[in-house]
Motif scaffolding. Sequence first.
Motif, PDB file in Angstrom:
ATOM      1  N   ASN A 158       0.813  -1.121   0.171  1.00 34.68           N
ATOM      2  CA  ASN A 158      -0.322   0.035  -0.239  1.00 34.68           C
ATOM      3  C   ASN A 158       0.554   1.551   0.331  1.00 34.68           C
ATOM      4  O   ASN A 158       0.752   2.393   0.083  1.00 34.68           O
ATOM      5  N   LEU A 159       2.082   1.593   0.016  1.00 30.60           N
ATOM      6  CA  LEU A 159       3.429   2.693   0.181  1.00 30.60           C
ATOM      7  C   LEU A 159       2.742   2.997  -1.386  1.00 30.60           C
ATOM      8  O   LEU A 159       3.276   3.018  -2.414  1.00 30.60           O
ATOM      9  N   ASN A 160       2.222   4.514  -1.053  1.00 33.44           N
ATOM     10  CA  ASN A 160       3.009   5.417  -2.085  1.00 33.44           C
ATOM     11  C   ASN A 160       3.836   6.365  -2.330  1.00 33.44           C
ATOM     12  O   ASN A 160       3.348   7.805  -3.445  1.00 33.44           O
ATOM     13  N   VAL A 161       4.585   6.240  -1.311  1.00 37.39           N
ATOM     14  CA  VAL A 161       5.139   7.415  -1.450  1.00 37.39           C
ATOM     15  C   VAL A 161       6.514   7.007  -1.721  1.00 37.39           C
ATOM     16  O   VAL A 161       6.583   5.589  -0.144  1.00 37.39           O
ATOM     17  N   ASP A 162       7.905   7.275  -1.418  1.00 41.19           N
ATOM     18  CA  ASP A 162       9.374   6.677  -1.937  1.00 41.19           C
ATOM     19  C   ASP A 162       9.866   6.915   0.131  1.00 41.19           C
ATOM     20  O   ASP A 162       9.367   8.147   0.772  1.00 41.19           O
ATOM     21  N   VAL A 163       9.841   5.754   0.688  1.00 44.20           N
ATOM     22  CA  VAL A 163      10.790   5.846   1.685  1.00 44.20           C
ATOM     23  C   VAL A 163      12.058   5.373   1.653  1.00 44.20           C
ATOM     24  O   VAL A 163      12.537   4.292   1.173  1.00 44.20           O
ATOM     25  N   GLU A 164      13.025   5.837   2.478  1.00 53.30           N
ATOM     26  CA  GLU A 164      14.302   5.397   2.157  1.00 53.30           C
ATOM     27  C   GLU A 164      14.762   5.059   3.214  1.00 53.30           C
ATOM     28  O   GLU A 164      14.668   5.447   4.520  1.00 53.30           O
ATOM     29  N   VAL A 165      15.751   3.207   3.220  1.00 48.73           N
ATOM     30  CA  VAL A 165      16.030   3.054   4.502  1.00 48.73           C
ATOM     31  C   VAL A 165      17.951   2.743   4.578  1.00 48.73           C
ATOM     32  O   VAL A 165      18.350   2.159   3.296  1.00 48.73           O
ATOM     33  N   LEU A 166      17.931   3.535   5.697  1.00 53.61           N
ATOM     34  CA  LEU A 166      19.808   3.469   5.351  1.00 53.61           C
ATOM     35  C   LEU A 166      20.179   2.538   6.956  1.00 53.61           C
ATOM     36  O   LEU A 166      19.427   2.789   7.571  1.00 53.61           O
ATOM     37  N   GLY A 167      21.115   1.301   6.024  1.00 54.38           N
ATOM     38  CA  GLY A 167      21.621   1.340   6.952  1.00 54.38           C
ATOM     39  C   GLY A 167      23.021   1.100   7.845  1.00 54.38           C
ATOM     40  O   GLY A 167      23.556   1.427   6.590  1.00 54.38           O
ATOM     41  N   LEU A 168      23.332   1.225   8.127  1.00 56.32           N
ATOM     42  CA  LEU A 168      24.599   1.967   9.302  1.00 56.32           C
ATOM     43  C   LEU A 168      25.198   1.058  10.037  1.00 56.32           C
ATOM     44  O   LEU A 168      24.755   0.508  11.276  1.00 56.32           O
ATOM     45  N   PHE A 169      25.945   0.485   9.622  1.00 60.35           N
ATOM     46  CA  PHE A 169      27.269  -0.865   9.935  1.00 60.35           C
ATOM     47  C   PHE A 169      28.533   0.010   9.914  1.00 60.35           C
ATOM     48  O   PHE A 169      29.096   0.151   8.367  1.00 60.35           O
ATOM     49  N   THR A 170      29.589  -0.402  10.999  1.00 61.35           N
ATOM     50  CA  THR A 170      30.329   0.117  11.264  1.00 61.35           C
ATOM     51  C   THR A 170      31.268  -1.393  10.475  1.00 61.35           C
ATOM     52  O   THR A 170      31.300  -3.111  11.214  1.00 61.35           O
ATOM     53  N   ASN A 171      32.725  -1.378   9.952  1.00 59.33           N
ATOM     54  CA  ASN A 171      33.165  -2.098   9.669  1.00 59.33           C
ATOM     55  C   ASN A 171      34.690  -2.356  10.483  1.00 59.33           C
ATOM     56  O   ASN A 171      35.709  -1.988   9.831  1.00 59.33           O
ATOM     57  N   THR A 172      33.409  -3.318  11.223  1.00 55.77           N
ATOM     58  CA  THR A 172      34.789  -4.204  12.341  1.00 55.77           C
ATOM     59  C   THR A 172      35.336  -5.145  12.038  1.00 55.77           C
ATOM     60  O   THR A 172      36.677  -5.323  13.523  1.00 55.77           O
ATOM     61  N   GLY A 173      34.777  -5.736  12.246  1.00 57.66           N
ATOM     62  CA  GLY A 173      35.438  -7.429  11.170  1.00 57.66           C
ATOM     63  C   GLY A 173      34.422  -7.998  12.133  1.00 57.66           C
ATOM     64  O   GLY A 173      34.771 -10.170  12.413  1.00 57.66           O
ATOM     65  N   LEU A 174      33.642  -7.386  12.863  1.00 57.48           N
ATOM     66  CA  LEU A 174      33.198  -9.126  14.351  1.00 57.48           C
ATOM     67  C   LEU A 174      32.012  -9.119  13.677  1.00 57.48           C
ATOM     68  O   LEU A 174      30.919  -8.887  12.884  1.00 57.48           O
ATOM     69  N   ARG A 175      31.959 -10.515  14.244  1.00 59.48           N
ATOM     70  CA  ARG A 175      31.262 -11.314  12.862  1.00 59.48           C
ATOM     71  C   ARG A 175      29.839 -11.353  13.918  1.00 59.48           C
ATOM     72  O   ARG A 175      28.974 -10.785  12.500  1.00 59.48           O
ATOM     73  N   GLU A 176      28.884 -10.608  14.865  1.00 62.68           N
ATOM     74  CA  GLU A 176      27.855 -10.849  15.050  1.00 62.68           C
ATOM     75  C   GLU A 176      27.604  -9.114  14.302  1.00 62.68           C
ATOM     76  O   GLU A 176      26.279  -8.861  13.876  1.00 62.68           O
ATOM     77  N   ILE A 177      28.774  -8.186  14.094  1.00 59.07           N
ATOM     78  CA  ILE A 177      27.659  -7.292  13.602  1.00 59.07           C
ATOM     79  C   ILE A 177      27.971  -7.810  11.542  1.00 59.07           C
ATOM     80  O   ILE A 177      27.097  -7.081  11.296  1.00 59.07           O
ATOM     81  N   ASP A 178      28.853  -8.334  11.247  1.00 54.17           N
ATOM     82  CA  ASP A 178      28.384  -9.277   9.842  1.00 54.17           C
ATOM     83  C   ASP A 178      27.286  -9.775  10.211  1.00 54.17           C
ATOM     84  O   ASP A 178      26.451  -9.224   8.479  1.00 54.17           O
TER      85      ASP A 178
END
Length: 201
Positions: free
Chosen positions: A52-72
């Motif tokens: 039912n979306l009739n407008v554009d929605v932007e989704v930003l994923g903010l992830f730091t490249n730390t090499g930690l497995r749980e963040i990956d």
Amino acid sequence: NLAGLNNIIASVIFLAICIVIYAFVRRWDKSWDLTQEGRRDLSPQTIQVLENLNVDVEVLGLFTNTGLREIDIAEDKTKRFLTECQKHTGHLKTQYIDPQRELARLQAMGLTFADPQGTVVIRCGTRNKTIPLSGPQPRLEEREFTNALINVIQESKPKIGFLTGHGERDVSKPEATAVKKLLESEGYAPEPVAIDTSTGS
């Protein structure tokens, strides 16, 4: 008497709202897994919102490249989840940013908060909703995402009134705080409503 009848009616309404919310939340919790071993389909509620979306929605994923497995793992799950969402709408735009490498870009966008384990920001027009991914196994929960999506696309929140002034349970009291927070997280705006039951002589 009239006051006693009002108290009974208010208590029944309050209990009914709590039961409906509890049942709704239990259905949501079973909808999406996002584990490494597998994943479940999107819930019908989420699919309906997306279609039912009739407008554009932007989704930003903010992830730091730390090499930690749980963040990956959290980043990979988020990408797979959003890819699944995009199958149901052409209005969902996604991008992924490393907060450490592109801090100036985030600040230019008016975004300064990022959880070390990952953050998802949903934007529509001038409205933003931030979802920090925290805990021992950080991940983007479907219920949180869909609630945030609903919040940013609607101009105002639907209101739910709670009767006051006749001995009813006060939604601002500690014992009702959990219900109030749950309603707010689902995109509703709880507010007290006083009804004058006095009659002229």
